[in-house]
Design a protein around this motif. Structure first.
Motif, PDB file in Angstrom:
ATOM      1  N   PRO A  55       0.770  -1.264  -0.020  1.00  0.00           N
ATOM      2  CA  PRO A  55       0.078  -0.099  -0.046  1.00  0.00           C
ATOM      3  C   PRO A  55       0.724   1.236   0.145  1.00  0.00           C
ATOM      4  N   VAL A  56       2.017   1.108   0.566  1.00  0.00           N
ATOM      5  CA  VAL A  56       3.016   2.412   0.469  1.00  0.00           C
ATOM      6  C   VAL A  56       3.467   2.607  -0.845  1.00  0.00           C
ATOM      7  N   ARG A  57       3.803   1.339  -1.435  1.00  0.00           N
ATOM      8  CA  ARG A  57       3.995   1.671  -3.006  1.00  0.00           C
ATOM      9  C   ARG A  57       3.145   2.256  -3.654  1.00  0.00           C
ATOM     10  N   GLU A  58       1.811   1.715  -3.562  1.00  0.00           N
ATOM     11  CA  GLU A  58       0.901   2.391  -4.323  1.00  0.00           C
ATOM     12  C   GLU A  58       0.548   3.811  -4.122  1.00  0.00           C
ATOM     13  N   ALA A  59       0.758   4.290  -2.641  1.00  0.00           N
ATOM     14  CA  ALA A  59       0.505   5.473  -2.194  1.00  0.00           C
ATOM     15  C   ALA A  59       1.559   6.563  -2.834  1.00  0.00           C
ATOM     16  N   VAL A  60       2.807   5.992  -2.918  1.00  0.00           N
ATOM     17  CA  VAL A  60       3.960   6.811  -3.583  1.00  0.00           C
ATOM     18  C   VAL A  60       3.672   6.968  -5.221  1.00  0.00           C
ATOM     19  N   GLN A  61       3.188   5.981  -5.741  1.00  0.00           N
ATOM     20  CA  GLN A  61       2.931   6.149  -7.260  1.00  0.00           C
ATOM     21  C   GLN A  61       1.833   7.192  -7.448  1.00  0.00           C
ATOM     22  N   LYS A  62       1.018   7.262  -6.616  1.00  0.00           N
ATOM     23  CA  LYS A  62       0.061   8.137  -6.791  1.00  0.00           C
ATOM     24  C   LYS A  62       0.473   9.608  -6.585  1.00  0.00           C
ATOM     25  N   LEU A  63       1.235   9.707  -5.459  1.00  0.00           N
ATOM     26  CA  LEU A  63       2.060  11.055  -5.204  1.00  0.00           C
ATOM     27  C   LEU A  63       2.849  11.588  -6.453  1.00  0.00           C
ATOM     28  N   ILE A  64       3.349  10.550  -7.095  1.00  0.00           N
ATOM     29  CA  ILE A  64       4.142  11.036  -8.155  1.00  0.00           C
ATOM     30  C   ILE A  64       3.051  11.307  -9.358  1.00  0.00           C
ATOM     31  N   ASP A  66       0.301  12.857  -9.017  1.00  0.00           N
ATOM     32  CA  ASP A  66      -0.297  14.062  -8.761  1.00  0.00           C
ATOM     33  C   ASP A  66       0.632  15.037  -8.583  1.00  0.00           C
ATOM     34  N   GLY A  67       1.938  14.902  -8.932  1.00  0.00           N
ATOM     35  CA  GLY A  67       3.298  15.800  -9.018  1.00  0.00           C
ATOM     36  C   GLY A  67       3.816  16.249  -7.635  1.00  0.00           C
ATOM     37  N   LEU A  68       3.255  15.478  -6.571  1.00  0.00           N
ATOM     38  CA  LEU A  68       3.630  15.681  -5.423  1.00  0.00           C
ATOM     39  C   LEU A  68       5.174  15.084  -5.146  1.00  0.00           C
ATOM     40  N   VAL A  79      10.256  13.695  -2.707  1.00  0.00           N
ATOM     41  CA  VAL A  79       9.051  14.881  -2.567  1.00  0.00           C
ATOM     42  C   VAL A  79       9.586  15.755  -3.817  1.00  0.00           C
ATOM     43  N   SER A  80       8.577  16.209  -4.585  1.00  0.00           N
ATOM     44  CA  SER A  80       9.100  17.049  -5.531  1.00  0.00           C
ATOM     45  C   SER A  80       9.725  18.545  -4.956  1.00  0.00           C
ATOM     46  N   SER A  81      10.683  18.851  -5.637  1.00  0.00           N
ATOM     47  CA  SER A  81      11.190  20.095  -5.440  1.00  0.00           C
ATOM     48  C   SER A  81      10.494  21.416  -6.304  1.00  0.00           C
ATOM     49  N   VAL A  82      10.500  22.427  -5.945  1.00  0.00           N
ATOM     50  CA  VAL A  82       9.805  23.642  -6.367  1.00  0.00           C
ATOM     51  C   VAL A  82      10.534  24.121  -7.579  1.00  0.00           C
ATOM     52  N   ASP A  83       9.710  24.040  -8.799  1.00  0.00           N
ATOM     53  CA  ASP A  83      10.691  24.711 -10.022  1.00  0.00           C
ATOM     54  C   ASP A  83       9.595  26.038 -10.428  1.00  0.00           C
ATOM     55  N   LEU A 157     -12.459  17.996 -15.342  1.00  0.00           N
ATOM     56  CA  LEU A 157     -12.118  19.169 -14.532  1.00  0.00           C
ATOM     57  C   LEU A 157     -11.605  18.989 -13.088  1.00  0.00           C
ATOM     58  N   ILE A 158     -12.196  17.855 -12.417  1.00  0.00           N
ATOM     59  CA  ILE A 158     -12.100  17.510 -11.178  1.00  0.00           C
ATOM     60  C   ILE A 158     -10.695  16.850 -11.248  1.00  0.00           C
ATOM     61  N   ASP A 159     -10.301  16.190 -12.083  1.00  0.00           N
ATOM     62  CA  ASP A 159      -9.021  15.255 -12.033  1.00  0.00           C
ATOM     63  C   ASP A 159      -7.810  16.411 -12.229  1.00  0.00           C
ATOM     64  N   VAL A 160      -8.102  17.176 -13.167  1.00  0.00           N
ATOM     65  CA  VAL A 160      -6.939  18.205 -13.478  1.00  0.00           C
ATOM     66  C   VAL A 160      -6.776  19.118 -12.061  1.00  0.00           C
ATOM     67  N   LEU A 161      -7.995  19.498 -11.663  1.00  0.00           N
ATOM     68  CA  LEU A 161      -7.694  20.739 -10.646  1.00  0.00           C
ATOM     69  C   LEU A 161      -7.382  19.921  -9.410  1.00  0.00           C
ATOM     70  N   ASP A 162      -7.569  18.534  -9.159  1.00  0.00           N
ATOM     71  CA  ASP A 162      -7.123  17.900  -7.936  1.00  0.00           C
ATOM     72  C   ASP A 162      -5.495  17.744  -7.945  1.00  0.00           C
ATOM     73  N   GLN A 163      -4.997  17.656  -9.306  1.00  0.00           N
ATOM     74  CA  GLN A 163      -3.485  17.457  -9.483  1.00  0.00           C
ATOM     75  C   GLN A 163      -2.889  18.944  -9.190  1.00  0.00           C
ATOM     76  N   LEU A 164      -3.528  19.857  -9.818  1.00  0.00           N
ATOM     77  CA  LEU A 164      -2.976  21.286  -9.774  1.00  0.00           C
ATOM     78  C   LEU A 164      -2.933  22.012  -8.440  1.00  0.00           C
TER      79      LEU A 164
END
Length: 228
Positions: A55-64, A66-68, A79-83, A157-164
């Motif tokens: 489940p942790v591996r799955e969670a990390v993939q989802k974070l990737i 989502d851009g986090l 964890v993503s760095s700020v560009d 729209l929901i999916d895009v804004l969730d990621q953004l």
């Protein structure tokens, strides 16, 4: 160097472990408990959260997704760095889409949805009045926007804004913090709510776009940019 995950909370036994692991890691990132560049070691996180690695591996993939988080060759996820340039572009897109979401939500608004938005604003006010921390403010801030986009009924729209939204919060709060920021956000949320409650899609769109536009101004100030 060994990374400490003391800021990450354990996950209680039960179902939907991947979803709960994702929510905890997402909260830790957005609340700056896990800072940009922090490695996301699946074995170490699984040990810290008292759950299996899957489940942790799955969670990390989802974070990737989502851009986090970002996958770095030969190092793994972190964890993503700020560009800064990417963040400016992201906010330009978010301004338009949050406006569209407010417009569509207003057109579909009913009494139950309006009551829910009012409840979220009330809980946000309580958090600020009681001196709640940055994490509590971020959660209420995101809940308000998530409730609006859910009302649109537009899955794309929901999916895009969730990621953004997650990436926007990560970037802005890494670069700009101010003691009055939570209060400013709540006041701007109230203006969006009032326009929606009045049944005015044009005003709701304008209020939502103005809210994100002001965040863009704060971002430009934080990064020393003068271009619009």
């Amino acid at each position: 160097m060994t990374t400490s995950y003391s800021a990450v909370k354990a996950i209680a036994p039960g179902s939907l472990l991947a979803d709960r692991a994702y929510e905890e890691l997402k909260a830790a990132i957005l609340e700056n408990r896990l800072t940009p560049g922090t490695p996301l070691s699946v074995p170490a996180l699984a040990d810290r959260m008292s759950i299996s690695r899957s489940p942790v591996r799955e969670a990390v993939q989802k974070l990737i997704h989502d851009g986090l988080a970002t996958h770095v060759p030969h190092r793994g996820a972190e964890v993503s760095s700020v560009d800064v340039e990417d963040l400016h572009q992201l906010y330009a897109v978010r301004e338009s889409l949050e406006g569209l979401a407010a417009r569509l939500a207003t057109e579909r608004l009913d009494v139950a949805a309006l009551t829910e938005l009012e409840r979220i604003l009330g809980e946000h006010e309580k958090v600020l009045a009681e001196g709640g921390g940055e994490g509590a403010h971020v959660r209420q801030d995101m809940r308000f926007h998530q409730a609006i986009r859910a009302l649109t009924g537009n899955r794309h729209l929901i999916d895009v804004l969730d990621q953004l939204q997650g990436r926007a919060h990560l970037g802005l709060h890494s670069l700009w913090r101010h003691p009055h920021a939570p209060r400013l956000a709540l006041e701007e949320h109230r203006r969006i709510y009032e326009a929606m409650a009045a049944g005015d899609p044009d005003a709701a769109e304008h209020a939502a776009r103005t809210h994100v536009s002001r965040l863009r101004v704060r971002l430009r100030q934080a990064t020393g940019r003068t271009d619009p």
